[in-house]
Design a protein around this motif. Structure first.
Motif, PDB file in Angstrom:
ATOM      1  N   VAL A   1      95.408  -8.791 -46.738  1.00 43.47           N
ATOM      2  CA  VAL A   1      95.884  -7.901 -47.796  1.00 43.47           C
ATOM      3  C   VAL A   1      95.030  -6.648 -47.850  1.00 43.47           C
ATOM      4  CG1 VAL A   1      96.290  -7.644 -50.279  1.00 43.47           C
ATOM      5  CG2 VAL A   1      96.742  -9.846 -49.163  1.00 43.47           C
ATOM      6  N   THR A   2      95.705  -5.505 -47.975  1.00 45.98           N
ATOM      7  CA  THR A   2      95.033  -4.222 -48.206  1.00 45.98           C
ATOM      8  C   THR A   2      95.561  -3.634 -49.504  1.00 45.98           C
ATOM      9  OG1 THR A   2      94.821  -3.784 -45.835  1.00 45.98           O
ATOM     10  CG2 THR A   2      94.608  -1.903 -47.319  1.00 45.98           C
ATOM     11  N   VAL A   3      94.644  -3.245 -50.392  1.00 46.20           N
ATOM     12  CA  VAL A   3      95.014  -2.623 -51.669  1.00 46.20           C
ATOM     13  C   VAL A   3      94.656  -1.151 -51.609  1.00 46.20           C
ATOM     14  CG1 VAL A   3      94.638  -2.588 -54.160  1.00 46.20           C
ATOM     15  CG2 VAL A   3      94.654  -4.772 -52.942  1.00 46.20           C
ATOM     16  N   ILE A   4      95.633  -0.292 -51.938  1.00 42.82           N
ATOM     17  CA  ILE A   4      95.423   1.161 -51.943  1.00 42.82           C
ATOM     18  C   ILE A   4      95.465   1.654 -53.384  1.00 42.82           C
ATOM     19  CG2 ILE A   4      96.260   3.378 -51.099  1.00 42.82           C
ATOM     20  CD1 ILE A   4      97.750   1.827 -48.893  1.00 42.82           C
ATOM     21  N   GLU A   5      94.439   2.364 -53.793  1.00 49.21           N
ATOM     22  CA  GLU A   5      94.348   2.879 -55.159  1.00 49.21           C
ATOM     23  C   GLU A   5      93.813   4.305 -55.118  1.00 49.21           C
ATOM     24  OE1 GLU A   5      94.246   3.901 -58.854  1.00 49.21           O
ATOM     25  OE2 GLU A   5      95.119   1.941 -58.349  1.00 49.21           O
ATOM     26  N   PRO A   6      94.533   5.275 -55.726  1.00 47.13           N
ATOM     27  CA  PRO A   6      94.092   6.673 -55.656  1.00 47.13           C
ATOM     28  C   PRO A   6      92.797   6.953 -56.413  1.00 47.13           C
ATOM     29  CG  PRO A   6      96.026   6.456 -57.069  1.00 47.13           C
ATOM     30  CD  PRO A   6      95.850   5.151 -56.382  1.00 47.13           C
ATOM     31  N   ARG A   7      92.498   6.159 -57.434  1.00 46.36           N
ATOM     32  CA  ARG A   7      91.250   6.369 -58.172  1.00 46.36           C
ATOM     33  C   ARG A   7      90.078   5.730 -57.427  1.00 46.36           C
ATOM     34  NH1 ARG A   7      92.697   3.582 -63.629  1.00 46.36           N
ATOM     35  NH2 ARG A   7      93.438   2.084 -62.074  1.00 46.36           N
ATOM     36  N   ASP A   8      88.878   6.085 -57.850  1.00 48.34           N
ATOM     37  CA  ASP A   8      87.681   5.549 -57.216  1.00 48.34           C
ATOM     38  C   ASP A   8      87.269   4.201 -57.802  1.00 48.34           C
ATOM     39  OD1 ASP A   8      87.408   7.695 -55.467  1.00 48.34           O
ATOM     40  OD2 ASP A   8      86.276   8.870 -56.935  1.00 48.34           O
ATOM     41  N   ASN A   9      87.976   3.744 -58.822  1.00 49.06           N
ATOM     42  CA  ASN A   9      87.713   2.428 -59.392  1.00 49.06           C
ATOM     43  C   ASN A   9      89.025   1.852 -59.888  1.00 49.06           C
ATOM     44  OD1 ASN A   9      88.149   3.732 -61.971  1.00 49.06           O
ATOM     45  ND2 ASN A   9      86.014   4.389 -61.894  1.00 49.06           N
ATOM     46  N   PHE A  10      88.978   0.648 -60.440  1.00 53.61           N
ATOM     47  CA  PHE A  10      90.199   0.028 -60.922  1.00 53.61           C
ATOM     48  C   PHE A  10      89.869  -0.862 -62.116  1.00 53.61           C
ATOM     49  CE2 PHE A  10      88.290  -2.827 -57.922  1.00 53.61           C
ATOM     50  CZ  PHE A  10      88.583  -4.112 -58.334  1.00 53.61           C
ATOM     51  N   LEU A  11      90.912  -1.185 -62.892  1.00 53.85           N
ATOM     52  CA  LEU A  11      90.766  -1.992 -64.100  1.00 53.85           C
ATOM     53  C   LEU A  11      89.636  -1.432 -64.975  1.00 53.85           C
ATOM     54  CD1 LEU A  11      91.224  -5.610 -62.656  1.00 53.85           C
ATOM     55  CD2 LEU A  11      92.969  -4.085 -63.615  1.00 53.85           C
ATOM     56  N   ASP A  12      89.798  -0.166 -65.373  1.00 60.45           N
ATOM     57  CA  ASP A  12      88.742   0.551 -66.093  1.00 60.45           C
ATOM     58  C   ASP A  12      88.349  -0.102 -67.413  1.00 60.45           C
ATOM     59  OD1 ASP A  12      88.796   2.391 -64.071  1.00 60.45           O
ATOM     60  OD2 ASP A  12      90.076   3.819 -65.139  1.00 60.45           O
ATOM     61  N   PHE A  13      89.242  -0.860 -68.032  1.00 58.02           N
ATOM     62  CA  PHE A  13      88.958  -1.431 -69.351  1.00 58.02           C
ATOM     63  C   PHE A  13      88.137  -2.717 -69.273  1.00 58.02           C
ATOM     64  CE2 PHE A  13      92.984  -3.002 -67.797  1.00 58.02           C
ATOM     65  CZ  PHE A  13      92.977  -4.344 -68.102  1.00 58.02           C
ATOM     66  N   ILE A  14      87.814  -3.158 -68.055  1.00 59.86           N
ATOM     67  CA  ILE A  14      87.002  -4.353 -67.866  1.00 59.86           C
ATOM     68  C   ILE A  14      85.548  -3.955 -67.625  1.00 59.86           C
ATOM     69  CG2 ILE A  14      86.656  -6.429 -66.453  1.00 59.86           C
ATOM     70  CD1 ILE A  14      89.238  -6.505 -68.020  1.00 59.86           C
ATOM     71  N   ASP A  15      84.620  -4.744 -68.136  1.00 65.16           N
ATOM     72  CA  ASP A  15      83.200  -4.487 -67.936  1.00 65.16           C
ATOM     73  C   ASP A  15      82.897  -4.323 -66.450  1.00 65.16           C
ATOM     74  OD1 ASP A  15      80.395  -4.934 -69.534  1.00 65.16           O
ATOM     75  OD2 ASP A  15      80.264  -5.698 -67.488  1.00 65.16           O
ATOM     76  N   ARG A  16      82.117  -3.294 -66.135  1.00 62.37           N
ATOM     77  CA  ARG A  16      81.885  -2.949 -64.725  1.00 62.37           C
ATOM     78  C   ARG A  16      81.152  -4.054 -63.966  1.00 62.37           C
ATOM     79  NH1 ARG A  16      85.383  -0.394 -62.552  1.00 62.37           N
ATOM     80  NH2 ARG A  16      86.464  -1.327 -64.293  1.00 62.37           N
ATOM     81  N   GLU A  17      80.274  -4.779 -64.605  1.00 68.83           N
ATOM     82  CA  GLU A  17      79.562  -5.837 -63.898  1.00 68.83           C
ATOM     83  C   GLU A  17      80.519  -6.953 -63.484  1.00 68.83           C
ATOM     84  OE1 GLU A  17      75.457  -8.489 -64.346  1.00 68.83           O
ATOM     85  OE2 GLU A  17      76.157  -7.239 -66.008  1.00 68.83           O
ATOM     86  N   ILE A  18      81.500  -7.213 -64.321  1.00 67.70           N
ATOM     87  CA  ILE A  18      82.510  -8.210 -63.985  1.00 67.70           C
ATOM     88  C   ILE A  18      83.339  -7.731 -62.794  1.00 67.70           C
ATOM     89  CG2 ILE A  18      84.605  -9.361 -64.806  1.00 67.70           C
ATOM     90  CD1 ILE A  18      82.033 -10.489 -65.989  1.00 67.70           C
ATOM     91  N   ILE A  19      83.710  -6.446 -62.793  1.00 70.06           N
ATOM     92  CA  ILE A  19      84.486  -5.898 -61.674  1.00 70.06           C
ATOM     93  C   ILE A  19      83.667  -5.916 -60.388  1.00 70.06           C
ATOM     94  CG2 ILE A  19      85.559  -3.793 -60.775  1.00 70.06           C
ATOM     95  CD1 ILE A  19      87.238  -5.300 -62.810  1.00 70.06           C
ATOM     96  N   GLU A  20      82.372  -5.654 -60.477  1.00 71.08           N
ATOM     97  CA  GLU A  20      81.523  -5.720 -59.289  1.00 71.08           C
ATOM     98  C   GLU A  20      81.493  -7.132 -58.717  1.00 71.08           C
ATOM     99  OE1 GLU A  20      77.790  -4.265 -60.617  1.00 71.08           O
ATOM    100  OE2 GLU A  20      78.494  -2.190 -60.871  1.00 71.08           O
ATOM    101  N   GLU A  21      81.371  -8.113 -59.579  1.00 74.31           N
ATOM    102  CA  GLU A  21      81.386  -9.508 -59.131  1.00 74.31           C
ATOM    103  C   GLU A  21      82.731  -9.865 -58.505  1.00 74.31           C
ATOM    104  OE1 GLU A  21      79.655 -13.513 -58.987  1.00 74.31           O
ATOM    105  OE2 GLU A  21      78.818 -11.519 -59.350  1.00 74.31           O
ATOM    106  N   PHE A  22      83.795  -9.418 -59.161  1.00 71.20           N
ATOM    107  CA  PHE A  22      85.155  -9.669 -58.683  1.00 71.20           C
ATOM    108  C   PHE A  22      85.382  -9.021 -57.320  1.00 71.20           C
ATOM    109  CE2 PHE A  22      89.728  -8.356 -58.747  1.00 71.20           C
ATOM    110  CZ  PHE A  22      90.302  -9.626 -58.777  1.00 71.20           C
ATOM    111  N   THR A  23      84.960  -7.770 -57.177  1.00 69.35           N
ATOM    112  CA  THR A  23      85.132  -7.047 -55.912  1.00 69.35           C
ATOM    113  C   THR A  23      84.347  -7.712 -54.787  1.00 69.35           C
ATOM    114  OG1 THR A  23      85.418  -4.973 -57.135  1.00 69.35           O
ATOM    115  CG2 THR A  23      84.916  -4.799 -54.796  1.00 69.35           C
ATOM    116  N   HIS A  24      83.151  -8.165 -55.097  1.00 63.75           N
ATOM    117  CA  HIS A  24      82.345  -8.866 -54.089  1.00 63.75           C
ATOM    118  C   HIS A  24      83.074 -10.112 -53.600  1.00 63.75           C
ATOM    119  CE1 HIS A  24      78.838 -10.516 -52.053  1.00 63.75           C
ATOM    120  NE2 HIS A  24      79.028 -11.656 -52.704  1.00 63.75           N
ATOM    121  N   ASP A  25      83.683 -10.853 -54.520  1.00 65.48           N
ATOM    122  CA  ASP A  25      84.414 -12.064 -54.155  1.00 65.48           C
ATOM    123  C   ASP A  25      85.592 -11.726 -53.241  1.00 65.48           C
ATOM    124  OD1 ASP A  25      84.855 -15.116 -55.085  1.00 65.48           O
ATOM    125  OD2 ASP A  25      86.805 -14.127 -54.974  1.00 65.48           O
ATOM    126  N   LEU A  26      86.313 -10.636 -53.560  1.00 65.53           N
ATOM    127  CA  LEU A  26      87.463 -10.246 -52.744  1.00 65.53           C
ATOM    128  C   LEU A  26      87.032  -9.850 -51.334  1.00 65.53           C
ATOM    129  CD1 LEU A  26      89.622  -8.139 -55.238  1.00 65.53           C
ATOM    130  CD2 LEU A  26      89.622 -10.605 -54.838  1.00 65.53           C
TER     131      LEU A  26
END
Length: 496
Positions: free
Chosen positions: A200-225
């Motif tokens: 799977v490849t995800v394309i997103e025009p912004r430099d981040n995603f799910l902005d309303f979620i705490d950034r540390e959680i997104i970092e953990e999530f991104t690492h898992d992906l």
């Protein structure tokens, strides 16, 4: 012409809750649904199908057991579209049957067809046979939901180039998948198919995603992906999509890159399904995405006796919040008592792994200049996590230093959308960190992470004298010195 106290257009979460609430107040209610069966977007193409698909994939792929048996473990070796659709059909039938029974039990009338306003107190419904029927009403609730945004330059064909509606209606397991858009829908489907070992490849025009979620959680999530091979192309904008000679989709990005895949899911936003409602005749004005502006306290539109609720009014566009919006609209319309809304409600993202959050993020706390401290628990620190074979997952707790009150809870990992409700209760009741430290949690459970995170925060908080917290002896504590300040959070008084 029949006249009703309330007409509800749409039978999704917002519409059904508004209708049943009004019926319980003794009002005559008509629900108009343009699909052949009740349920709205939530039941047919949105919430229920995507969550059912997720559960089916996790079960058939053996995803939850791979921590013990390895990444090659499978419950079913060759998973096909028909395998994914079998449970989905059963689930949808059950949901519709429950909804029909609720309406019948509460005396809610239903009518199948497309509704259109004819003035601000009448609607015309074209039924499935093409006949027109007029209805009058005192109040109306618009709960038509949304539909996928489909740009004219994208050639949707329902097989190779899909939107989220056609994806669930024509289920298949592609050899590779490109997802355009890293919003909630795009991320959910991207991670679900990734759990099937689809590249799977995800394309997103912004430099981040799910902005309303705490950034540390997104970092953990991104690492898992990234650990499991899902590719994130942040800062990439799709210029056009075409198919090659083999019928595969090619996404051309504005920076010159090309991404080729067996299937492309375009999930870059949704629009309010209001274009055919004849809103001009009743005075309600949608925005350029078909969404309706409402009073956030009452959900009234520009026309006081016409309300709108659910996804059609925009963020947060959750089934849970839509239900409450519909209920509040009905209560306000008929002058019934409305209890004060809680300060915070939970968000749930049914990706793989799940994300759920309530309260303030760390950035929001900083922006408000609230002295705070954080506590973190890893699911692998819990005995239940070991039993389940969990290698990832974390809980983050944010606490005010001066009052010790809980400010936010953010979770990524197995069962996050269930675990969040403990934090929800404590947060909305205005309780403190001490609740988690002083109370006993079932052992072994993932909920024990609340105590671990609380102790982690407590260990970082300044004290006049070092005092051991009250705690359950069976509960493991984080390996953190009681007097060690947080070396990461430079904005915390504990670090100064």
């Amino acid at each position: 012409m029949e006249h009703f106290d309330l007409v509800v257009i749409g039978s999704g979460p917002a519409g059904r809750r508004a209708a049943i609430q009004a019926a319980k107040l003794g009002k005559s209610v008509l629900v108009v649904e343009n699909r052949m069966r009740l349920g709205g977007v939530s039941v047919h193409t949105g919430t229920i199908p995507s969550k059912t698909l997720r559960e089916t994939v996790l079960n058939l792929s053996g995803w939850r057991e791979r921590g013990f048996y390895g990444m090659s473990y499978r419950v079913k070796k060759d998973i096909e579209g028909k395998d994914l659709g079998a449970r989905l059909r059963k689930t949808l039938d059950y949901e519709i049957e429950v909804l029909e029974h609720q309406f019948a039990r509460n005396g809610v009338r239903t009518f199948g067809g497309k509704a259109q306003f004819r003035g601000d107190h009448h609607i015309c419904v074209v039924d499935h046979a093409g006949d027109e029927v007029m209805f009058g009403f005192d109040f109306a609730v618009i709960a038509v939901g949304t539909s996928p945004y489909r740009p004219a330059h994208i050639d949707f064909d329902g097989h190779t180039i899909m939107d989220s509606d056609t994806l669930v209606s024509e289920l298949r397991v592609p050899r590779s998948l490109t997802v355009v858009g890293a919003g909630v829908i795009g991320i959910e489907y991207a991670t679900i198919f990734s759990a099937l070992d689809v590249p799977v490849t995800v394309i997103e025009p912004r430099d981040n995603f799910l902005d309303f979620i705490d950034r540390e959680i997104i970092e953990e999530f991104t690492h898992d992906l990234r650990q499991r091979g899902l590719t994130m192309r942040l800062g990439g904008t799709v210029d056009r999509v075409e198919k090659d000679a083999q019928g595969w989709a090619i996404a051309h990005l504005t920076d010159g890159r090309q991404i080729r895949s067996d299937m492309l899911l375009y999930a870059a936003g949704r629009v309010g399904a209001t274009q055919d409602l004849g809103l001009a005749s009743c005075g309600v004005v949608p925005d350029d995405r078909g969404r309706l502006k409402v009073d956030p306290a009452t959900f009234q539109t520009q026309i006081p006796h016409i309300y709108a609720a659910g996804d059609v009014i925009g963020f947060p566009a959750l089934a849970s919040t839509s239900m409450e919006q519909g209920r509040i609209a009905a209560l306000h319309a008929f002058g019934a008592h409305m209890p004060a809304a809680p300060d915070f409600f939970p968000y749930g993202i049914y990706a793989v792994p799940e994300i759920s959050t309530i309260g303030l993020t760390e950035q929001q706390v900083r922006d408000k200049k609230i002295p705070y401290e954080c506590g973190v628990a890893r699911f692998r620190e819990t005995s239940r996590g070991h039993i389940m074979g969990l290698q990832s997952g974390m809980m983050k707790m944010i606490v005010a230093l001066d009052t010790r009150k809980l400010l936010g809870v953010h979770i990524v990992g197995e069962g996050a959308t269930e675990l969040i409700h403990i934090g929800q209760a404590v947060l909305n009741l205005g309780a403190t960190l001490d609740y988690f430290v002083e109370n006993t949690f079932n052992y072994p459970t993932l909920a024990e992470a609340y105590k671990i995170a609380a102790l982690d925060a407590w260990n970082r908080m300044p004290r006049v004298t070092p005092v051991a917290p009250v705690m359950d002896k069976a509960t493991p504590t984080p390996d953190v010195s009681p007097e060690t300040p947080d070396p990461v959070s430079n904005s915390s008084p504990a670090a100064e």
